[in-house]
Design an enzyme around this catalytic site. Structure first.
Site, mmCIF file in Angstrom:
data_model
loop_
_atom_site.group_PDB
_atom_site.id
_atom_site.type_symbol
_atom_site.label_atom_id
_atom_site.label_comp_id
_atom_site.label_asym_id
_atom_site.label_seq_id
_atom_site.Cartn_x
_atom_site.Cartn_y
_atom_site.Cartn_z
ATOM 1 N N MET A 1 0.830 -1.054 -0.089
ATOM 2 C CA MET A 1 0.078 0.010 -0.022
ATOM 3 C C MET A 1 0.845 1.173 0.137
ATOM 4 O O MET A 1 1.680 1.284 0.812
ATOM 5 C CB MET A 1 -0.824 0.012 1.110
ATOM 6 C CG MET A 1 -1.952 1.006 1.406
ATOM 7 S SD MET A 1 -3.020 1.186 -0.002
ATOM 8 C CE MET A 1 -3.065 3.086 -0.376
ATOM 9 N N ASN B 1 0.692 4.380 0.694
ATOM 10 C CA ASN B 1 0.541 5.550 1.870
ATOM 11 C C ASN B 1 1.616 6.546 1.764
ATOM 12 O O ASN B 1 3.182 6.135 1.584
ATOM 13 C CB ASN B 1 0.506 4.932 3.341
ATOM 14 C CG ASN B 1 -0.381 3.828 3.532
ATOM 15 O OD1 ASN B 1 -1.458 3.669 3.093
ATOM 16 N ND2 ASN B 1 0.478 2.545 4.015
ATOM 17 N N GLU C 1 4.699 0.814 -5.777
ATOM 18 C CA GLU C 1 4.128 1.676 -4.807
ATOM 19 C C GLU C 1 5.065 2.878 -4.736
ATOM 20 O O GLU C 1 4.451 4.133 -4.496
ATOM 21 C CB GLU C 1 4.413 0.970 -3.218
ATOM 22 C CG GLU C 1 3.846 -0.430 -3.311
ATOM 23 C CD GLU C 1 2.359 -0.449 -3.790
ATOM 24 O OE1 GLU C 1 1.593 0.778 -3.580
ATOM 25 O OE2 GLU C 1 1.795 -1.425 -4.222
HETATM 26 N N1 ARG Z 1 -3.142 0.794 -3.669
HETATM 27 C C1 ARG Z 1 -2.713 -0.791 -3.658
HETATM 28 C C2 ARG Z 1 -2.003 -1.058 -4.737
HETATM 29 O O1 ARG Z 1 -0.899 -0.630 -4.694
HETATM 30 C C3 ARG Z 1 -3.784 -1.944 -3.514
HETATM 31 C C4 ARG Z 1 -4.640 -1.665 -2.313
HETATM 32 C C5 ARG Z 1 -5.390 -2.855 -2.056
HETATM 33 N N2 ARG Z 1 -6.332 -2.785 -0.859
HETATM 34 C C6 ARG Z 1 -7.557 -3.297 -0.896
HETATM 35 N N3 ARG Z 1 -8.193 -3.248 0.168
HETATM 36 N N4 ARG Z 1 -7.965 -4.213 -1.886
HETATM 37 O O2 ARG Z 1 -2.296 -1.494 -5.652
HETATM 38 ZN ZN ZN Z 2 -1.339 0.137 -7.005
#
Ligand code: ARG
Ligand code: ZN
Length: 853
Positions: free
Chosen positions: A270, A272, A305
């Site tokens: 993730m 963040n 990321e």
């Molecule tokens: N944004 C994240 C990525 O790098 C994925 C997050 C997935 N979280 C979830 N609850 N499905 O792709």
């Molecule tokens: Zn992503």
């Protein structure tokens, strides 16, 4: 259908309304405690329209929250002054600016959904995308509300490391063995990018020097026992930062960039802001514990990321229907990054292969959805291969149609114009179009029409006119309603070769209407055409190559994808040629493979890719009714034939490629796979397994041993467990190898469930066991409905613990319409029974409902 199921949570894209307020500052104080964490939330809210008398604000919440007090401008509200709408708080503010203070508690130790703040392996951590923030406190939990955060963490000193987004402002000791840290993030961000970590963690440190000479301090945090497996991730991060500067001129905007490895994590990782959290399976790597593919995977996810920092964080999403805006662009950037790091042909082939074995079947099945859907029953359920991988191919279409320069101009404009905003895929299109006016007006159909287009091609050569005519037609049928959809711009890259393999011409033509015809003049002799080079569009190509043409393309194509595809097509043509004997089939494939033994010395990495036996899933997807027994039988016969016809050459490859590098291991282990399909060479499996200390070699030998069911198999499995029981990622692998055993039985599963390392609380373990059983198409066909029932029971159990993870396990059920009777009806019945389970989660319900409706 006997039942109609309705979903109260269905949401519609066109219902979107922009917020009528802004949130200036958000101060969070989090007093961490495993069972009762107190959260104090303070923020300043203001109406956008200063002329209205009052405005209503929805503060999203959930049943994880226990509200203590809520005060506005210092005045505590009593319960008549706000409304609970299910779990959300609705508050009506009078004109202008107000300060809101909310105090609530949460219980991290019972948060098995792993969304919000929870505990993993003794540390506090968080996961908020897409809507986990509402499990922490009451707040407008929507990506188009961006705020500056100041976060105070307080915890027992048993959690020495306290992290959040941005910069550390202050830290110190408190009474009762507690301490605190204050973090401030200079960039406004949506809730889903918020994160905290508190734990007893080790770290490694390095730095990246930006073009202006200023450093970014980089740290990777992990449990002490894992810290010596973080170096590769750190190296990958530094490479990614440099790459983004060079390729796109995008520079890291943070002085501190932290990554933390977490054992229990729903996704892979993730992004963040400044505090990436990673599933341990996507970050830890050493040659003793990770295979070569795992290394590439770590590099890709670390890059992914990091790339989000611009595509996702600086420019974020207006709403979750537009999830693909950030994911597709970031997957595309990740693919380009790995393509420059690794062999570009290998990477492209692997990406296309992945798309076709996973996204194509998804997009032709009941869970098919548009890349930017119009309605959703659960936001969680668009974290799919369609949003990510098909989305990335659409970004690649922009690049193919506009050329790299045109694409880069459009991309730079997108970054400049929308920096700091929450936008949509239309905004991305507008930026591309502004820089490239010739961009097709109907391009956005790629985002709104679901399903996989088919391009049907045919050629005619007229020797008298020295003319070649190429006719291209496109079709798209909605996978659920079966209606015919509108034509889209489909770039088709092609080349002409002479009969003896000389490259005559290469070009790209974009098919924009239903049917178009191209005429090539002055063609002296009938050429061989190679279509869809580089996989220039995510479509299914229907063109009838002859065996001879395919053989020429395997030998002479200069485009990596098309060379690989020629061999794939040859195999397909053979497998589905029902009028051929097995001997004939074997011989044709043997003849095509023969020249590759020399090619192995020229380009070992790519040759290994060519010789990789493709996943059966792809072929199954092409069959009207799935017949895995037929496929498996042909496949085994052909493999044994190719193994025995070229015994000496396989052995020579096996011996010649013993060097300690990834490309040698790739070839060597393919040779091992082929040759050990013959019993007399199976002694090589335990030999390699016990003599090697490299996980690629150990893992390959173990997998083949299970697959070939050799007598030493159990001893090897026991040894593997003994050796690696302290590495959770390897226990996962140990389980999944067993679950992919073609001879899997329910008895074997009973033993697995009783194993001390079995748990339903860790998503990786769940995927390694239940997920792997669901992928075992052979066992599913052989054992039949009792195995589907076993999976169904597990999914329902897991759903009570973690619905996010449970909902993603339904894949085997999505193929139900393609099963033979009576299995098909039995499985449908199982799905209906699951749908009626008491307390089924919305995430799971939404998936199952779409499968049977
Ligand atoms: N944004 C994240 C990525 O790098 C994925 C997050 C997935 N979280 C979830 N609850 N499905 O792709
Ligand atoms: Zn992503």
């Amino acid at each position: 259908m006997p039942f109609t199921y309705t979903n109260d949570h269905q949401i519609y894209r066109l219902d979107y309304t922009a917020p009528n307020f802004t949130v200036e500052q958000l101060a969070l104080e989090i007093d961490l405690d495993p069972v009762s964490t107190k959260v104090t939330t303070r923020f300043v809210i203001d109406a956008i329209d200063q002329n209205i008398d009052e405005y209503e604000v929805r503060l999203h919440g959930s049943n994880e929250l226990l509200l203590a007090t809520i005060a506005i401008d210092g005045q505590q509200l009593d319960s008549s002054e706000f409304i609970f709408d299910e779990n959300d708080l609705l508050i009506i503010f009078t004109q202008g600016q107000h300060t809101v203070e909310i105090i609530n508690t949460i219980n991290p130790s019972t948060n098995t959904e792993l969304s919000g703040i929870y505990i993993s392996n003794g540390m506090f951590c968080s996961d908020c995308e897409p809507q986990g923030f509402r499990n922490i406190t009451y707040f407008p939990d929507r990506p188009d509300v961006m705020t500056r955060y100041r976060v105070t963490l307080r915890a027992d000193q048993a959690y020495p490391v306290l992290l959040s987004n941005g910069n550390l402002i202050e830290e110190g000791l408190l009474e009762n063995n507690r301490h605190y840290a204050i973090w401030e993030d200079p960039f406004p961000k949506p809730t889903y990018l918020f994160a905290i970590v508190a734990g007893n963690l080790a770290y490694i440190e390095d730095q990246h020097i930006r073009p202006n000479g200023s450093p970014v301090q980089l740290r990777v945090y992990a449990d002490q026992k894992d810290i010596d497996r973080c170096d590769f991730a750190m190296k990958s991060l530094k490479k990614a930062m440099k790459w983004d500067e060079e390729r796109f001129g995008l520079i890291c905007d943070l002085d501190f960039y932290n990554i933390v490895a977490v054992d229990d994590f729903n996704g892979g990782a993730m992004e963040n802001k400044g505090l990436n959290l990673f599933n341990t399976s996507c970050i830890l790597a050493s040659p003793e514990t990770a295979n070569d593919d795992d290394f590439t995977f770590v590099e890709a996810v670390v890059g992914h990321e990091y790339f989000h920092n611009w595509t996702g964080n600086r420019i974020t999403l207006r709403d979750w229907f537009n999830l693909s805006l950030k994911e597709s662009l970031t997957v595309f950037r990740e693919q380009e990054f790995i393509g420059t790091e690794e062999h570009p042909g290998v990477r492209r082939v692997q990406d296309v292969n992945y798309l076709r074995t996973h996204q194509f079947p998804d997009d032709q099945g009941p869970l098919s959805h548009a890349v930017r859907p119009d309605t959703l029953g659960s936001i969680e359920n668009i974290y799919t291969t369609t949003t990510y991988e098909k989305g990335a191919e659409i970004i690649r279409l922009y690049q193919t149609i506009l050329g790299k320069e045109g694409f880069d101009r459009g991309f730079a404009r997108y970054i400049k114009e929308f920096d700091g905003q929450a936008v949509t895929v239309d905004d991305f299109y507008q930026a591309m179009k502004a820089e490239n006016p010739r961009l097709f007006d109907n391009f956005m159909l790629w985002y709104s029409q679901r399903g996989t287009p088919i391009v049907k091609a045919s050629t005619e050569y007229h020797p008298d006119k020295k003319e070649l005519r190429l006719s291209l037609k496109q079709y798209l049928f909605d996978p659920v309603t079966k209606e015919s959809k509108q034509p889209m711009p489909i770039p088709v890259s092609y080349a002409l070769f002479s009969q003896d393999g000389e490259l005559l011409l290469e070009e790209t033509f974009t098919l924009t209407t239903h049917q178009q015809c191209l005429v090539f003049h002055n063609i002296d002799a009938e050429p061989i055409i190679s279509l869809l080079r580089g996989f220039s569009a995510p479509v299914m190509l229907d063109y009838d190559y002859s065996f001879r043409e395919l053989q020429t393309l395997i030998a002479y194509e200069t485009d990596y994808f098309s060379k690989w595809e020629a061999l794939q097509n040859l195999i397909l043509k053979v497998i589905f040629a029902r009028d051929m004997t097995l001997d004939q089939m074997s011989e044709i494939i043997g003849n095509a493979v023969e020249p590759l033994f020399d090619y192995a010395y020229e380009d070992p990495a790519f040759c290994a890719q060519l010789l990789t036996i493709p996943d059966e899933g792809y072929y199954l997807g092409l069959m009207e009714v799935e017949d895995i027994f037929y496929l498996r039988n042909i496949r085994q016969t052909i493999v044994r034939y190719v193994a025995s016809r070229f015994q000496d050459r396989w052995l020579k490859l096996y011996q010649d490629f013993q060097k300690d590098d990834a490309e040698s291991r790739a070839i060597k282990n393919i040779a091992l796979k082929f040759i050990t399909s013959l019993e007399e060479y199976q002694y090589l499996l335990p030999e390699q397994y016990y003599q090697s200390s490299n996980m690629t070699d150990i893992g390959s030998a173990l997998k083949c041993a299970v697959w070939q069911d050799i007598p030493e198999k159990q001893a090897m499995l026991d040894d593997f467990y003994e050796r690696y029981q302290h590495y959770s990622t390897l226990i996962d692998r140990w389980f999944s190898v067993q679950e992919s055993d073609p001879n899997l039985t329910l008895d074997m599963l009973d033993k697995i469930v009783e194993h001390p390392a079995f748990t339903r609380n860790n998503p990786n373990r769940v995927r390694a066991i239940v997920g792997a059983v669901g992928k075992n198409r052979y066992a599913l066909a052989k054992v039949g409905s009792p195995l589907y029932q076993w999976i169904a029971n597990e999914i329902l159990e897991i759903d009570r613990i973690n619905s996010i993870t449970a909902a993603k396990l339904v894949t085997p059920f999505t193929k139900v319409a393609r099963l033979q009777e009576p299995l098909q009806s039995e499985v449908i019945e199982i799905i209906h029974t699951m749908l009626k389970a008491p307390n089924i989660s919305n995430n799971l319900f939404d998936q199952l409902k779409r499968i049977v409706q």
